[in-house]
Design an enzyme around this catalytic site. Structure first.
Site: not given
Length: 349
Positions: A117, A120, A174
């Site tokens: 993640s 992101k 997240s």
């Protein structure tokens, strides 16, 4: 006479079966005494424990079988064999003074690994630079449901939030469906969004980086600590990314319910830290990951930790680095150096 023969026959049979029964009992007892670890579903910065447990019914007793967790790419490459004086649990680490360019610590910094993640952060950067309306409503669709790792989400199909709220949940907690919806609704669709991610990476000089989707659930999203440090330095110049990624928590209204989301990085609530940008990540192939920009002892530091073993190990590594930097010189006084990019601590591999 017949009774005596039967008695002898039963005695012989019992002696023959005794070793097998003792062996089976020993094996069953060993498994029963094993201490299983708790399993948690992966979701962005959330983690699996080191083993999965499976309960099996066998001869009226419960037997626990431990199944080893899937090794990360770093483990398979032998990166965990690297040692260092700080006893870091991350197989990859890089700490840089952003203002001077001085490298304070490096460990396997050029290794290319899945980044989970941490992806992101680039997703947020592309959305921010596109200047799309943050108050525009976006509805979570079936396309946003995770078919890669089959993770869950509290953002059910049909839920409508603003682009700004999806950005907040993506960077702070997240949220995978939030990040996917941001890419899906980008002008030109998902393919255009992924292309924009990779184009931006090239512009930033991230030569070891490749993106295939906006959430980080795919292990094909890969980068190096060197590249991620560059991403952090660039993203930290965007006030919106800094604010949203370091927010301790956020509430969103879904129908008649109010959902509370928290930051996946517990350090943002720690008064000992002054964090100005951060992102966590986890999938089994990537291990525990963390990138941050933080002020430590009067210095603006960029920290990258990849493929850390254990749920809290990336946090522990960050704490070790902070304490180490603070003990080198008094607050506000630069570390001794002979010039830019001087290596203060090199990790052996």
């Amino acid at each position: 006479m017949n009774r005596l023969v039967r008695t002898i026959a039963w005695s012989v049979l019992a002696l023959a079966l005794a070793p097998a029964a003792h062996s089976a009992g020993a094996k069953g007892g060993a498994k029963k005494d094993a201490k299983p670890s708790v399993v948690k579903k992966a979701h962005g910065g959330k983690s699996y424990s080191s083993a999965r447990t499976v309960a099996v019914k066998r001869q009226t007793r419960s037997v626990v079988r431990l199944v080893p967790a899937k090794p990360s790419h770093g483990q398979m490459a032998g990166l965990h064999a690297a040692s260092d004086e700080l006893d870091l649990r991350s197989s990859v680490a890089l700490v840089i003074d952003q203002e001077t360019g001085q490298v304070l610590l490096r460990k396997n910094e050029s290794a290319v690994l899945p980044i989970a993640s941490l992806t992101k952060l680039m997703t947020g950067m592309i959305i921010s630079e596109a200047k799309l309306p943050m108050d525009e409503s976006i509805t979570i669709s079936q396309d946003d449901v995770d078919t890669e790792k089959h993770t869950g989400s509290r953002l059910k199909v049909g839920v409508t939030l603003t682009r700004g709220e999806l950005m907040h949940l993506s960077l702070m907690s997240s949220e995978n469906r939030a990040a996917h919806a941001l890419g899906r609704t980008y002008p030109g669709g998902m393919s255009a969004f992924v292309e924009a991610m990779n184009t931006k990476a090239k512009l930033l000089g991230m030569k070891d980086t490749r993106y295939v989707e906006p959430t980080g659930l795919s292990s094909r999203n890969q980068s190096s600590a060197q590249d991620l440090a560059q991403l952090v330095m660039s993203a930290s110049q965007d006030p919106m990314l800094s604010e949203l990624s370091t927010s301790p928590g956020h509430e969103v209204t879904v129908g008649r319910r109010t959902l509370q989301f928290s930051n996946t990085n517990r350090l943002v609530k720690n008064s000992a830290w002054d964090i100005t940008l951060q992102k966590t990540g986890y999938i089994s192939e990537a291990g525990q990951c963390l990138v941050m920009q933080a002020k430590v002892a009067g210095r603006k530091l960029v920290m990258v930790f990849l493929d850390s073993a254990g749920k809290l190990s990336r946090i522990g590594d960050a704490e070790r680095v902070r304490r180490w930097v603070e003990t080198q010189t008094p607050a506000g006084v630069p570390m001794p150096t002979t010039g830019g990019n001087t290596l203060v601590r090199q990790v052996s591999s």
